[in-house]
Motif scaffolding. Structure first.
Motif, PDB file in Angstrom:
ATOM      1  N   VAL A 100      31.140  31.125   9.514  1.00 36.77           N
ATOM      2  CA  VAL A 100      32.361  32.102   8.945  1.00 36.77           C
ATOM      3  C   VAL A 100      32.682  33.198   9.894  1.00 36.77           C
ATOM      4  CG1 VAL A 100      31.327  31.900   6.651  1.00 36.77           C
ATOM      5  CG2 VAL A 100      30.443  33.687   8.398  1.00 36.77           C
ATOM      6  N   GLN A 101      32.109  33.144  11.337  1.00 37.55           N
ATOM      7  CA  GLN A 101      32.366  33.716  12.391  1.00 37.55           C
ATOM      8  C   GLN A 101      32.599  33.050  13.727  1.00 37.55           C
ATOM      9  OE1 GLN A 101      33.628  37.144  12.261  1.00 37.55           O
ATOM     10  NE2 GLN A 101      32.958  37.372  10.062  1.00 37.55           N
ATOM     11  N   PRO A 102      33.271  33.209  14.479  1.00 38.85           N
ATOM     12  CA  PRO A 102      33.417  32.406  15.840  1.00 38.85           C
ATOM     13  C   PRO A 102      31.938  32.493  16.666  1.00 38.85           C
ATOM     14  CG  PRO A 102      35.584  33.677  15.520  1.00 38.85           C
ATOM     15  CD  PRO A 102      34.449  34.146  14.531  1.00 38.85           C
ATOM     16  N   LEU A 103      31.487  33.497  16.453  1.00 43.24           N
ATOM     17  CA  LEU A 103      30.255  33.861  17.400  1.00 43.24           C
ATOM     18  C   LEU A 103      29.015  33.064  16.745  1.00 43.24           C
ATOM     19  CD1 LEU A 103      30.188  37.556  18.012  1.00 43.24           C
ATOM     20  CD2 LEU A 103      30.775  35.986  19.499  1.00 43.24           C
ATOM     21  N   GLN A 104      29.174  32.332  15.489  1.00 42.74           N
ATOM     22  CA  GLN A 104      27.985  31.514  14.771  1.00 42.74           C
ATOM     23  C   GLN A 104      28.256  30.399  15.300  1.00 42.74           C
ATOM     24  OE1 GLN A 104      28.333  32.412  10.694  1.00 42.74           O
ATOM     25  NE2 GLN A 104      27.858  34.196  10.627  1.00 42.74           N
ATOM     26  N   ALA A 105      29.142  29.771  16.106  1.00 45.64           N
ATOM     27  CA  ALA A 105      29.245  28.453  16.312  1.00 45.64           C
ATOM     28  C   ALA A 105      28.373  28.295  17.777  1.00 45.64           C
ATOM     29  CB  ALA A 105      30.823  27.871  16.819  1.00 45.64           C
ATOM     30  N   ARG A 106      27.646  26.968  17.937  1.00 51.09           N
ATOM     31  CA  ARG A 106      27.157  26.528  18.939  1.00 51.09           C
ATOM     32  C   ARG A 106      27.655  25.322  19.589  1.00 51.09           C
ATOM     33  NH1 ARG A 106      26.178  31.007  18.283  1.00 51.09           N
ATOM     34  NH2 ARG A 106      24.407  32.421  18.405  1.00 51.09           N
ATOM     35  N   ASN A 107      27.289  25.140  20.781  1.00 51.82           N
ATOM     36  CA  ASN A 107      27.808  23.907  21.247  1.00 51.82           C
ATOM     37  C   ASN A 107      26.496  22.753  21.142  1.00 51.82           C
ATOM     38  OD1 ASN A 107      25.675  24.501  23.061  1.00 51.82           O
ATOM     39  ND2 ASN A 107      26.895  24.815  24.985  1.00 51.82           N
ATOM     40  N   GLY A 108      26.891  21.344  21.527  1.00 57.03           N
ATOM     41  CA  GLY A 108      25.958  20.242  21.178  1.00 57.03           C
ATOM     42  C   GLY A 108      24.673  20.347  21.867  1.00 57.03           C
ATOM     43  N   GLU A 109      24.659  20.984  23.171  1.00 57.54           N
ATOM     44  CA  GLU A 109      23.051  21.038  24.027  1.00 57.54           C
ATOM     45  C   GLU A 109      22.707  22.089  23.134  1.00 57.54           C
ATOM     46  OE1 GLU A 109      22.240  19.320  26.200  1.00 57.54           O
ATOM     47  OE2 GLU A 109      24.305  18.279  26.232  1.00 57.54           O
ATOM     48  N   ASP A 110      22.923  23.133  22.602  1.00 58.15           N
ATOM     49  CA  ASP A 110      22.176  24.296  21.888  1.00 58.15           C
ATOM     50  C   ASP A 110      21.447  23.383  20.603  1.00 58.15           C
ATOM     51  OD1 ASP A 110      22.769  26.000  23.542  1.00 58.15           O
ATOM     52  OD2 ASP A 110      24.339  26.953  22.464  1.00 58.15           O
ATOM     53  N   ILE A 111      22.221  22.774  19.764  1.00 60.20           N
ATOM     54  CA  ILE A 111      21.992  22.111  18.646  1.00 60.20           C
ATOM     55  C   ILE A 111      20.865  20.883  18.876  1.00 60.20           C
ATOM     56  CG2 ILE A 111      22.538  20.621  16.522  1.00 60.20           C
ATOM     57  CD1 ILE A 111      25.359  21.834  17.080  1.00 60.20           C
TER      58      ILE A 111
END
Length: 307
Positions: free
Chosen positions: A211-222
């Motif tokens: 719900v916030q841009p800071l909560q997004a993560r890239n594929g490597e982190d996942i």
């Protein structure tokens, strides 16, 4: 391609409209996910099963203003693909309104069961693409391999939203103290491990739920998070690529095809000739072998001349 099938719509009812500030936050979240490699994103509208859906007015069934978002973002980001998703929180499937009337208005259809009975009935009787859980709280029932496995065999995927564990101070603003934050993270890992065990590491889709841009993560982190939970590299990668893509295609086929039927072509050596058969006066056409047609005889003649 990377797919994120859960970007929450700011409103959860039909009676409220998102403010301009909420729309700006949503657009910033979409742009952030796009910059991280997520070219296909689904805007998720979550409602409770008791919410009355305006079935009588088809134009109001889908409140997501996807045309506005596309007009604002697609010219700047041509590879961005936006879709709509409906998630229904279900406790009693008998209270669900007819999905046949609303399923063609959303690209992806998901349910969030809150008890074991709802999970069994939803995966057995409903035509859905995703099953999501509230992973921040302890599941009130045990996930059985028979139930999860039969749903996966039908093509239903199970979603894991990682925003619960990476929200930070913004996401936990309403929690209160650090003890509850640690409990939420503990429940998340326990629930995901239970889902991995019940599904045998198959049919899992990882979404942001940001719900916030800071909560997004890239594929490597996942991938790092999933490897920590015990998945190997190939299955962890399929959680954000192949499985998510299949869930999206399944939802799109429900709208763009008739009972998900497609025509692959005719591989036989027969052609359809528009000529009436004297022995079958009621037929408009009959099948004739390629060798007996004029084009077939011409091909044979050319082959003999080459020899």
């Amino acid at each position: 391609m990377l797919c994120d099938l859960n970007v929450p719509w700011p409103c959860s009812t039909y009676n409220t409209q998102p403010t301009q500030q909420q729309l700006e936050v949503l657009k910033n979240t979409i742009v952030t996910l796009y910059s991280l490699g997520y070219t296909h994103q689904a805007i998720n509208f979550s409602i409770n099963e008791n919410v009355r859906i305006p079935v009588g007015t088809p134009d109001l069934i889908n409140p997501i203003n996807i045309a506005y978002l596309k007009s604002e973002l697609v010219p700047r980001f041509p590879k961005l693909k936006l879709f709509t998703r409906l998630t229904i929180i279900v406790s009693d499937p008998s209270k669900l309104q007819g999905l046949a009337k609303i399923q063609n208005h959303f690209d992806v259809l998901a349910v969030q069961p809150v008890n074991e009975k709802a999970l069994q009935l939803c995966t057995t009787n409903l035509d859905i693409d995703l099953v999501s859980f509230n992973l921040g709280s302890k599941l009130p029932f045990f996930l059985k391999h028979k139930t999860i496995g039969s749903a996966i065999d039908k093509g239903i995927k199970f979603e894991v939203c990682y925003s619960t564990v990476v929200s930070g101070s913004i996401g936990y603003a309403n929690v209160g103290d650090s003890t509850n934050v640690q409990l939420i993270k503990k429940n998340f890992f326990n629930n995901v491990l239970q889902l991995i065990r019940a599904s045998r590491s198959k049919g899992i889709v990882v979404s942001s739920g940001a719900v916030q841009p800071l909560q997004a993560r890239n594929g490597e982190d996942i991938l790092t998070l999933l490897k920590t939970l015990g998945l190997d590299n190939s299955r962890a990668k399929s959680c954000i690529t192949l499985n998510a893509e299949r869930a999206l295609i399944s939802g799109r086929l429900r709208i763009k095809s008739y009972k998900q039927t497609v025509i692959a072509g005719n591989d036989s050596d027969e052609v359809l000739v528009e000529k009436k058969d004297p022995s079958k006066p009621d037929t408009l056409a009959y099948k004739k072998r390629l060798g007996d047609s004029s084009s077939g005889r011409l091909l044979k003649k050319q082959k003999r001349s080459k020899d």
